[in-house]
Design a protein around this motif. Structure first.
Motif, short mmCIF file in Angstrom:
data_model
loop_
_atom_site.label_atom_id
_atom_site.label_comp_id
_atom_site.label_asym_id
_atom_site.label_seq_id
_atom_site.Cartn_x
_atom_site.Cartn_y
_atom_site.Cartn_z
N TYR A 13 21.15 -81.14 -55.83
CA TYR A 13 19.66 -80.42 -56.77
C TYR A 13 19.97 -78.92 -55.68
O TYR A 13 19.94 -78.18 -56.89
N SER A 67 15.62 -89.15 -60.93
CA SER A 67 14.39 -88.65 -61.78
C SER A 67 14.59 -87.67 -62.13
O SER A 67 15.04 -86.63 -63.40
N VAL A 68 14.82 -86.26 -61.06
CA VAL A 68 15.36 -84.79 -61.65
C VAL A 68 16.78 -84.71 -62.09
O VAL A 68 17.56 -83.98 -63.00
N ASP A 79 13.81 -82.56 -67.70
CA ASP A 79 14.40 -82.66 -66.40
C ASP A 79 15.97 -82.72 -65.91
O ASP A 79 16.33 -82.80 -67.20
N ARG A 86 18.40 -79.44 -67.80
CA ARG A 86 17.00 -78.69 -67.89
C ARG A 86 16.87 -79.33 -69.24
O ARG A 86 15.92 -78.37 -70.39
N LYS A 111 10.80 -85.33 -70.14
CA LYS A 111 10.47 -85.82 -69.18
C LYS A 111 8.63 -87.20 -69.04
O LYS A 111 7.92 -86.19 -69.39
#
Lengths: 450, 450
Positions: free
Chosen positions: B153, B217-218, B402, B406, B410
């Motif tokens: 990321y 998560s991201v 996220d 994007r 979330k």
């Protein structure tokens, strides 16, 4: 989704056997259980009062009520990340900027000195486009992977020196290459850095930064000769690198004469990056990197944001502001200067009396007492230093050792340390040293009587 | 020593020009100034109440009084480092151990999830004697140099991939290589890791660790198929590496069914290292690494101590204990399970109603809503997701996006988030989505009328 349970695994004993221990206690043979702290004093579970001569994290004193109240006041109201606007972060940056040269006007807030030095490394590499780092021998800059790489104190015992790390001699005028009798030790030691820089460049490598504690501490409470940093900075800048002053152990008025220890090196000297930690939050995990707009813009230009979950939170900033407020209100910088002068004078009197004291060096409340076995060779008196520390502990005084041979007694107490405290410690040291000398004499007498 | 002065440099303005900004605000066009927080609510300077759907750091609720009081109680009494004995650190390790498989019985305390992951990397390398790391695509493991290296990321936008880092496909059954129609996505994705491991070994390199967020998560609020971790662990162990479960965003009961998200992968699955941060201290900078005695002993055997100035302080441990106490007292894990179920059901109803919702995935109070432009191609609806976030903000709901595009809304709110809160957010989402669809329809109508 099955039935939720709070504790899915049955409770059990902490660890089947004695757990491994990578974090060493003070006095490992007979550790102390400290349950309370106030000012420059710590208290064990029996209520015994210890004088703390070493905790530079409790900068304005253990559990200072104004700092504790600032944390509590803000903790009750809001503690969130820096994705929202908040006055505390602006006020804190403003207040810190007032202590620094104008050029250092961009601030990054983090949780630990290690995080600060890691970011400093990233900033320097991004700005310069170079990779290599020059550090001083025996330096320690933090516990993260990247910092162990630039900490000879650590990497010597681990996987060795990376090819991008270059070590310059410690500017120690008592034990180093150039000593108190040298006409220009600052120039001579800076020349050593230049030599390192040249050899790096000859290999086709490029220097991103010179990292240095403004007063090297684990290296043995070393006071670099004034003028060393400006000369080093010239050599580093000429090679395209940045000068990073690590003030984590020594900043915030500890040196008395100035707010920052790098200012001892010359009124006009300005590092490119200053890192702060430990004392900044009086024990609350706070740290900061201050740098120039040029460096910050180069970092911003990557397009990759820097986000730190806890760094710059309203609570951390409130605590940081309270520490600055107490420093000012209680005039602790001036206090450090005057108490430090008395302590230095008392220790110098001890040096005149006890030959085991080879050197007394320091400024403000950052002082080292270098114990030696022999005046001519300056052989480090490591066992004696350990013995001193354990005898002082019996006398309820917390002191410890540093330096490559762990023979340097180090003073870096909370800044409220008093002249009475100084007299008390030195009187106890005197007693212990006299006692040690008497023991040596009686052993010698015994040896003379076969 | 000259006359000491407290503020050696005259006060001046914070910065001559607008400072560079590497930390991005939420809603950068119209940022919010939050001044107060309570439970799942944040309040701006005008007193407007925002519902916080995203702050997983304020785990048991913003400014929870029991956590605030625990910090204050301990801050008043003692806040020092772990060089002295203290009950809090032992009690906290004991209490954490009760939530974990018995094998994970050694604890290191630190200040941030980043520090925890950096230490996990050091532990894995020391234990295995290997250097390389396998990570998932789009992963983020922290802001330190060493972690940017293992975070696709981040490193994709910076200086690229290090030769010792190897990226395996994200086990995303909605957008990844193997999808919901695959008979065994866990096995197929684990096979991809095996393929990476083989290719690393063919190059003569050796794997120290596989790092993975227990729920990425991201990368887009991804729920790896159950059974994936145990199979991956087999491949990694066979190569001599360790399995590191990063629970920084998702641990501590958030998933409802279990206390730790890795437990979703199989009742018997035990990582070699678990890292914790964010939620662990409800905003206070605390983090932890849990590992086995074997790993800890290998680390200890280097002879180099691990010392963290603030980590494991009596205050950090008191806060950590208070968070665990509140989790239990308020039964927040069970609460997350039940509220999460309701929220998932409501969001699934929205999916049936609004074609822009391509996928609703999650467990407990960790939920992602994947917005798409087209059902067949699953093209990410990035602008629409941004629009949703800004419209929700106008409705005093804080939500963010996220995922690599994007486009994933979330949910990871404070654990006290209620069923009413869930109904409220989803009703607002429904209104906004309906409104968006009407706008599209009227544009289409306009286009039909020349």
């Amino acid at each position: 989704m099955g039935a939720p349970s709070l504790t899915p695994i049955p409770a059990k004993k902490y660890c089947p056997k004695e757990p491994p221990d990578s974090c060493r206690l003070f006095y490992p043979e007979d550790p102390i259980k400290i349950v309370r702290g106030q000012g420059q004093y710590l208290y064990d579970e029996q209520g015994a009062e210890y004088l703390d001569c070493i905790n530079n994290v409790a900068h304005v004193g253990h559990c200072h009520p104004l700092v504790v109240q600032a944390a509590h006041g803000q903790n009750q109201v809001l503690n969130t990340n820096s994705r929202y606007l908040h006055d505390n972060i602006v006020d804190y940056a403003q207040r810190l900027s007032e202590t620094l040269p104008q050029k250092l006007c961009v601030f990054y807030f983090l949780n630990s000195g290690s995080e600060a030095n890691d970011l400093a490394l990233r900033l320097a590499r991004q700005y310069t486009g170079h990779w290599d780092v020059v550090v001083l021998d025996h330096a320690y800059h933090g516990h993260l992977s990247s910092l162990i790489d630039i900490s000879p104190y650590k990497f010597r015992d681990l996987d060795g020196q990376k090819e991008w790390v270059h070590v310059a001699p410690l500017p120690d005028t008592y034990r180093g290459l150039y000593r108190e009798d040298h006409p220009n030790p600052a120039g001579a030691y800076a020349g050593e850095v230049k030599r390192v820089v040249n050899s790096v460049q000859e290999k086709g490598r490029k220097i991103a930064a010179f990292f240095v504690e403004s007063l090297p501490s684990v290296a043995g409470q070393v006071i670099p000769p004034a003028g060393y940093f400006p000369e080093v900075a010239e050599h580093i800048h000429r090679a395209g690198g940045l000068f990073v002053a690590d003030e984590i152990q020594v900043g915030f008025g500890r040196v008395g004469k100035h707010f920052w220890a790098f200012q001892l090196q010359g009124e006009d000297f300005v590092p490119d990056i200053v890192t702060m930690g430990k004392s900044i939050g009086n024990g609350h995990p706070v740290a900061c990197v201050a740098t120039t707009q040029a460096v910050a813009r180069a970092f911003e230009a990557t397009g990759v944001e820097y986000f730190n979950t806890f760094g710059g939170s309203p609570v951390s900033c409130a605590v940081g502001l309270a520490v600055l407020h107490v420093l000012e209100k209680e005039q602790l910088q001036a206090h450090a200067a005057s108490v430090g002068s008395v302590l230095m004078e008392l220790l110098r009197q001890q040096k005149a009396k006890h030959p085991i004291i080879g050197d007394v060096r320091g400024i403000g409340l950052f002082i080292g007492v270098d114990l030696i076995k022999d005046e001519a060779t300056r052989e480090p008196a490591t066992e004696e230093a350990n013995y001193m520390v354990s005898r002082l502990k019996e006398n309820y005084i917390l002191l410890s050792t540093d330096g490559p041979w762990r023979n340097v007694l180090k003073f870096k107490p909370p800044m409220c340390f008093s002249v009475d405290n100084a007299r008390h410690v030195v009187a106890k040291m005197d007693t212990i040293l006299t006692d040690m000398e008497e023991k040596v004499r009686s052993c010698e007498t015994l040896r003379l009587q076969p």
